[in-house]
Motif scaffolding. Structure first.
Motif, short mmCIF file in Angstrom:
data_model
loop_
_atom_site.label_atom_id
_atom_site.label_comp_id
_atom_site.label_asym_id
_atom_site.label_seq_id
_atom_site.Cartn_x
_atom_site.Cartn_y
_atom_site.Cartn_z
N LYS A 166 104.80 -64.75 36.99
CA LYS A 166 104.86 -63.88 35.88
C LYS A 166 103.80 -64.67 34.70
CE LYS A 166 109.57 -62.98 33.70
NZ LYS A 166 110.64 -63.59 33.36
N LEU A 167 104.06 -66.02 34.80
CA LEU A 167 103.41 -66.36 34.19
C LEU A 167 101.31 -66.53 34.03
CD1 LEU A 167 105.81 -69.39 32.71
CD2 LEU A 167 104.95 -67.77 31.42
N GLY A 168 101.32 -65.53 34.43
CA GLY A 168 99.91 -65.10 34.40
C GLY A 168 99.32 -66.01 36.06
N GLY A 169 100.04 -66.71 36.63
CA GLY A 169 99.38 -67.88 37.25
C GLY A 169 98.75 -67.08 39.00
N ILE A 170 98.42 -67.58 39.66
CA ILE A 170 97.68 -66.89 40.47
C ILE A 170 98.76 -67.74 41.79
CG2 ILE A 170 95.67 -66.81 42.78
CD1 ILE A 170 94.13 -66.99 40.07
N GLY A 171 99.30 -67.18 42.44
CA GLY A 171 100.32 -67.82 43.81
C GLY A 171 100.25 -66.93 44.96
N PHE A 172 100.08 -68.13 46.14
CA PHE A 172 100.25 -67.90 47.40
C PHE A 172 100.82 -68.40 48.46
CE2 PHE A 172 95.98 -69.57 46.26
CZ PHE A 172 96.12 -70.28 47.51
N ASP A 205 98.12 -71.92 43.53
CA ASP A 205 100.12 -72.60 42.98
C ASP A 205 100.00 -72.28 44.31
OD1 ASP A 205 102.70 -73.20 43.57
OD2 ASP A 205 102.68 -73.43 41.57
N PHE A 206 100.46 -72.73 45.65
CA PHE A 206 101.02 -72.41 46.61
C PHE A 206 101.34 -73.17 48.01
CE2 PHE A 206 97.55 -74.04 49.56
CZ PHE A 206 96.57 -74.72 48.86
N GLU A 207 102.36 -72.55 48.72
CA GLU A 207 102.19 -73.29 50.37
C GLU A 207 101.80 -72.83 51.37
OE1 GLU A 207 105.31 -75.17 49.28
OE2 GLU A 207 105.99 -76.16 51.20
N LEU A 231 98.81 -64.73 52.23
CA LEU A 231 99.66 -63.70 51.39
C LEU A 231 99.37 -64.26 50.23
CD1 LEU A 231 100.75 -61.34 52.86
CD2 LEU A 231 103.15 -62.06 52.46
N SER A 232 99.80 -62.92 48.69
CA SER A 232 99.62 -62.61 47.93
C SER A 232 101.14 -63.37 47.19
CB SER A 232 98.40 -61.96 46.96
OG SER A 232 98.78 -60.52 46.85
N SER A 233 101.65 -63.80 46.18
CA SER A 233 102.97 -63.99 45.36
C SER A 233 103.37 -62.48 45.65
CB SER A 233 102.47 -64.99 44.48
OG SER A 233 101.98 -64.45 43.80
N ASP A 234 102.64 -61.89 44.92
CA ASP A 234 103.21 -60.13 44.87
C ASP A 234 103.53 -59.38 46.53
OD1 ASP A 234 100.70 -59.96 45.38
OD2 ASP A 234 99.97 -58.36 44.14
N LYS A 235 103.10 -59.57 47.25
CA LYS A 235 103.37 -58.49 48.50
C LYS A 235 104.40 -59.76 49.09
CE LYS A 235 99.44 -55.89 49.06
NZ LYS A 235 99.13 -55.41 47.78
#
Lengths: 184, 184
Positions: B114-120, B84-86, B134-138
């Motif tokens: 939070k649900l284990g998806g890979i966002g960036f 999932d990304f923008e 840039l990964s979602s956590d960063k």
């Protein structure tokens, strides 16, 4: 003038699927609010022909038409896994006509399944008030092995799962996704 | 009359993102054709006000407007995982203004992560011709810990990845998703 979102518009005007769609949208909202899953219905794909573009916040589409969808309507994430499905209603009492699902939607389900996504269809037999979950592997094996143009109700009963009536969420399809994950 | 699909319409008229969006769409097509990933840009969310509904195949939308998106533009499946990304372009040379991403899009990225998806996010600094992953956590740790309204280019350089120029696919962002998966 009453406004209709693109998401429910098609169904309203084609007089199909509103009940099941509303139930699934409410269930998705329940999953979202309870941090269980993030699953949305995609916006209806359209092609825009003409726009009056006054400003960024004030663009008015004055001519557009509906496109044939190339993917399924719903997707999202559950337990890190990719979830993808199509939901359909039928008034038919004995079988689900496959022409309810576009050929490229079937191919989409095939592709996401091949890549490890969890795909399925949810079919409601409105006259019987029965809603079934059928996993993509069972759907695809029917399509690949049979020449019939509709899936008999018995196939749903044998290979799928009758989704129990519940209050919250209304259509708890993740229960059957859990079963699918457990069985590998 | 030239037709524009809903997917690229917004960008064309707002004169933003067309280059990066076209590159990402081409990359997604490459991934799709090579059975590597199934990732699509979602249709532009609109609200339909008026329709001339002659027949199912001949419905003409005569009045509609664009909605604010509540999710990101791109999602799909890679190695069974939810992606999932923008993607955004900026002409700014030193930082990426966070008002390019809606608050509910940030919240969406938070939820799927939070649900284990890979966002960036993928951000292109057009003037520099540099595109970053840039990964979602960063992204979220920047937003949660800083009061600044834009992410400095240096943050992308330190915490993200400069996406290498390639021919096929043009923007090979899955290379950095692989890195993310490996690092857990």
């Amino acid at each position: 003038m009453k406004l209709h979102s693109a998401n429910n518009y098609n169904y309203k005007y084609s007089n199909r699927g509103m009940g099941l769609e509303a139930d699934i949208n409410a269930s998705n909202e329940y999953y979202l609010n309870n941090d269980k899953a993030v699953i949305y219905k995609k916006p209806t794909p359209i092609t825009i022909n003409k726009v009056n573009y006054h400003s960024r916040s004030d663009a008015l589409i004055t001519e557009a038409h509906f496109n044939t969808p190339s993917t399924t309507d719903y997707n999202g994430v559950y337990k890190g896994r990719y979830i993808d499905f199509e939901a359909k209603e039928t008034k038919n009492k004995t079988s689900f006509p496959l022409n309810n699902i576009h050929a490229h939607q079937i191919e989409h389900i095939r592709k996401i399944t091949k890549l490890g996504g969890i795909g399925f269809i949810i079919v409601r037999f409105t006259t019987l008030d029965e809603t079934y979950y059928l996993s993509s592997d069972k759907l695809l094996s029917f399509i690949d092995n049979k020449t019939r143009k509709s899936i008999p109700l018995d196939y749903f009963r044998e290979k799928g799962h009758l989704i129990k009536h519940k209050l919250r969420p209304l259509v708890d399809y993740l229960e059957y996704v859990d079963k699918y994950i457990k069985e590998g």
